[in-house]
Design a protein around this motif. Structure first.
Motif, PDB file in Angstrom:
ATOM      1  N   ASN A  39      -1.856  11.193  -8.058  1.00 41.16           N
ATOM      2  CA  ASN A  39      -0.852  10.172  -7.772  1.00 41.16           C
ATOM      3  C   ASN A  39      -0.137  10.451  -6.451  1.00 41.16           C
ATOM      4  N   VAL A  40       0.261  11.730  -6.250  1.00 43.13           N
ATOM      5  CA  VAL A  40       0.974  12.108  -5.023  1.00 43.13           C
ATOM      6  C   VAL A  40       0.081  11.892  -3.806  1.00 43.13           C
ATOM      7  N   ALA A  41      -1.176  12.312  -3.924  1.00 38.59           N
ATOM      8  CA  ALA A  41      -2.097  12.182  -2.785  1.00 38.59           C
ATOM      9  C   ALA A  41      -2.354  10.717  -2.451  1.00 38.59           C
ATOM     10  N   ILE A  42      -2.525   9.897  -3.465  1.00 45.51           N
ATOM     11  CA  ILE A  42      -2.802   8.474  -3.212  1.00 45.51           C
ATOM     12  C   ILE A  42      -1.582   7.813  -2.570  1.00 45.51           C
ATOM     13  N   ALA A  43      -0.383   8.190  -3.040  1.00 44.46           N
ATOM     14  CA  ALA A  43       0.844   7.636  -2.432  1.00 44.46           C
ATOM     15  C   ALA A  43       0.907   8.010  -0.950  1.00 44.46           C
ATOM     16  N   GLN A  44       0.558   9.262  -0.651  1.00 49.66           N
ATOM     17  CA  GLN A  44       0.588   9.724   0.742  1.00 49.66           C
ATOM     18  C   GLN A  44      -0.427   8.945   1.592  1.00 49.66           C
ATOM     19  N   VAL A  45      -1.622   8.774   1.055  1.00 49.00           N
ATOM     20  CA  VAL A  45      -2.673   8.063   1.798  1.00 49.00           C
ATOM     21  C   VAL A  45      -2.271   6.607   2.037  1.00 49.00           C
ATOM     22  N   ILE A  46      -1.685   5.990   1.035  1.00 42.19           N
ATOM     23  CA  ILE A  46      -1.264   4.592   1.191  1.00 42.19           C
ATOM     24  C   ILE A  46      -0.217   4.480   2.306  1.00 42.19           C
ATOM     25  N   GLU A  47       0.755   5.397   2.302  1.00 41.26           N
ATOM     26  CA  GLU A  47       1.801   5.298   3.340  1.00 41.26           C
ATOM     27  C   GLU A  47       1.221   5.538   4.723  1.00 41.26           C
ATOM     28  N   LEU A  48       0.311   6.509   4.842  1.00 41.18           N
ATOM     29  CA  LEU A  48      -0.312   6.757   6.156  1.00 41.18           C
ATOM     30  C   LEU A  48      -1.149   5.561   6.598  1.00 41.18           C
ATOM     31  N   ALA A  49      -1.805   4.906   5.666  1.00 41.68           N
ATOM     32  CA  ALA A  49      -2.577   3.706   6.009  1.00 41.68           C
ATOM     33  C   ALA A  49      -1.633   2.600   6.471  1.00 41.68           C
ATOM     34  N   ARG A  50      -0.478   2.525   5.815  1.00 42.64           N
ATOM     35  CA  ARG A  50       0.507   1.513   6.174  1.00 42.64           C
ATOM     36  C   ARG A  50       1.039   1.776   7.601  1.00 42.64           C
ATOM     37  N   TRP A  51       1.354   3.053   7.891  1.00 39.68           N
ATOM     38  CA  TRP A  51       1.912   3.366   9.223  1.00 39.68           C
ATOM     39  C   TRP A  51       0.899   3.149  10.326  1.00 39.68           C
ATOM     40  N   THR A  52      -0.346   3.571  10.063  1.00 49.12           N
ATOM     41  CA  THR A  52      -1.340   3.606  11.144  1.00 49.12           C
ATOM     42  C   THR A  52      -2.154   2.320  11.229  1.00 49.12           C
TER      43      THR A  52
END
Ligand SMILES: [Zn+2]
Length: 442
Positions: free
Chosen positions: A214-227
């Protein structure tokens, strides 16, 4: 025309319909009513108990060759794939030595595969610390995107990216329109979880908690959102992540998601003590989690079902001692994905058209293949002839991948693959007629 299939049941864009499918030079050139007059060198009238499906596209396969060819290899993997109705696979960049992290290692892999593949094979590149400058070259050489890990991958030669390295890699791949596919488990969360050693599956499950995903997916989603980069979550196991995936999609984050047959077929509760053939990472979870994943498929939050075929030798599975802490994590299922998923899907009211969407259409779309995954005009004449109502009992010793270990051994499945056709020719497993694919050219 070279070939015509007449089938009372064909899965096309129009659903499951009666059609005659004409093939010339390896392509689908005609889709006509079942009774249409069609002139061809060879006409195959399919029995009413089989369905003509597009060949499946499996975008998550570890062939492990060169370097760990005692685990698997291109001949054995592609024979197993063909026996399971798969006509296209994309090979993962790790577990082979060298891993596919620069143009030279891709060339080594292509050379190893050349002349040995019974189906069409493409390649993923890898994103590891220090190879940011190699990604563009790999992209131009035809890889379908880049895989990265956020924790130890299981092999030392394919290290994980740190948070800043992931962000940098996402900005880089976004720059040339490539996608990043992510093994999303968080390293800290796993380090803080209890250890896995011993024969009890429950202990192993606690060592790879949902929270780590869950933590990793949340991190990946936010990085995808930023980039703004396109990201794909590999082998989703934790159903807890589905609501945040839904939110990210609603927000327009470029996110696709896959899961695997083992998360949809098995439950943690039923895994016997010491049965390390069921060990994979992330792990198979509880029955209630499995049902939530099926709901994720129904809701369209999970796009693809692909195998994550990741075999090894029986010795490395440690079947002798049955210790989940030391056994290699990976499930061999390349040949069984279609019947495994069909067996469970039909119990839940899904149709073969759904299975084709998850296992052919969406995986092809995810990697940008425009001639694979559909029975449609202009597409490659790749077919699976499938008998959905015939059952069989899995015998791991008779499967065609290299080592006779499979979590499905002894299981009764519905659906038998009667034949597999690649670009208009039946795959017999004798003369390898597959090609090596490049992004944008298939
Ligand atoms: Zn994998």
């Amino acid at each position: 025309m070279d070939l015509v299939f007449r089938a009372r049941r064909t899965v096309t864009a129009a659903g499951e319909v009666a059609r005659s499918i004409g093939v010339a030079d390896g392509k689908i050139v005609a889709i006509e009513p079942y009774d249409a007059e069609m002139d061809a060198d060879r006409v195959i009238d399919l029995d009413d108990d089989v369905v003509l499906l597009p060949g499946l596209v499996d975008t998550h396969v570890h062939v492990n060759d060169p370097g760990r060819s005692e685990w698997e290899g291109f001949e054995t993997a592609t024979r197993a794939a063909a026996a399971g109705g798969v006509t296209t696979l994309v090979d993962m960049p790790l577990n082979s030595i060298p891993p596919t992290v620069d143009v030279e290692s891709l060339a080594v892999k292509r050379k190893t595969a050349e002349g040995k593949v019974h189906i069409d094979v493409g390649f993923w590149g890898g994103a590891v610390p220090g190879n940011l400058g190699d990604l563009r070259g790999l992209h131009d050489a035809g890889v379908f995107g880049f895989k990265c890990f956020l924790l130890h991958s299981g092999v030392d030669e394919f290290p994980p990216l740190g948070a800043q390295e992931l962000e940098d890699a996402l900005r880089a791949v976004r720059g040339f329109g490539a996608q990043m596919i992510v093994h999303a488990e968080n390293s800290d969360a796993i380090e803080h979880a209890p250890a896995a050693q011993g024969a009890q599956y429950e202990k192993f499950l606690r060592s790879r908690p949902r929270g780590a995903e869950n933590v990793a997916i949340a991190q990946v989603i936010e990085l995808a959102r930023w980039t703004g980069a396109r990201v794909h979550i590999l082998h989703l196991s934790s159903s807890d992540a589905l609501p945040m995936i839904a939110t990210a999609r609603r927000d327009g984050v470029a996110l696709t998601v896959e899961t695997c047959p083992h998360y949809l077929c098995f439950t943690a509760e039923e895994i016997p003590e010491g049965a390390t053939e069921f060990k994979c990472c992330p792990p198979i979870r509880e029955a209630e989690n499995r049902e939530a994943l099926w709901q994720g498929l129904a809701d369209g939050l999970i796009d693809c079902v692909v195998s994550d075929h990741s075999p090894c030798t029986p010795e490395l599975k440690r079947l002798d001692i049955g210790d989940f802490g030391v056994a290699w994590g990976g499930i061999a299922s390349l040949q069984l994905g279609l019947p495994a998923i069909w067996t469970e899907a039909r119990k839940r009211g899904f149709a073969l058209t759904d299975v084709v969407r998850w296992m052919a259409e969406r995986p092809a779309a995810q990697v940008g293949m425009r001639r694979k995954g559909h029975i449609a005009l202009g597409y490659d004449a790749d077919f699976c002839v499938f008998a959905p109502d015939e059952g069989f009992v899995v015998d791991a010793g008779k499967l065609r991948h290299r080592n006779p270990v499979s979590a499905y051994h002894g299981r009764t499945l519905s659906g038998v693959v009667r034949g597999t056709w690649l670009r208009g020719a039946e795959v017999t497993g004798e003369e390898p007629a597959g090609t090596l694919l490049r992004r944008g050219m298939c």
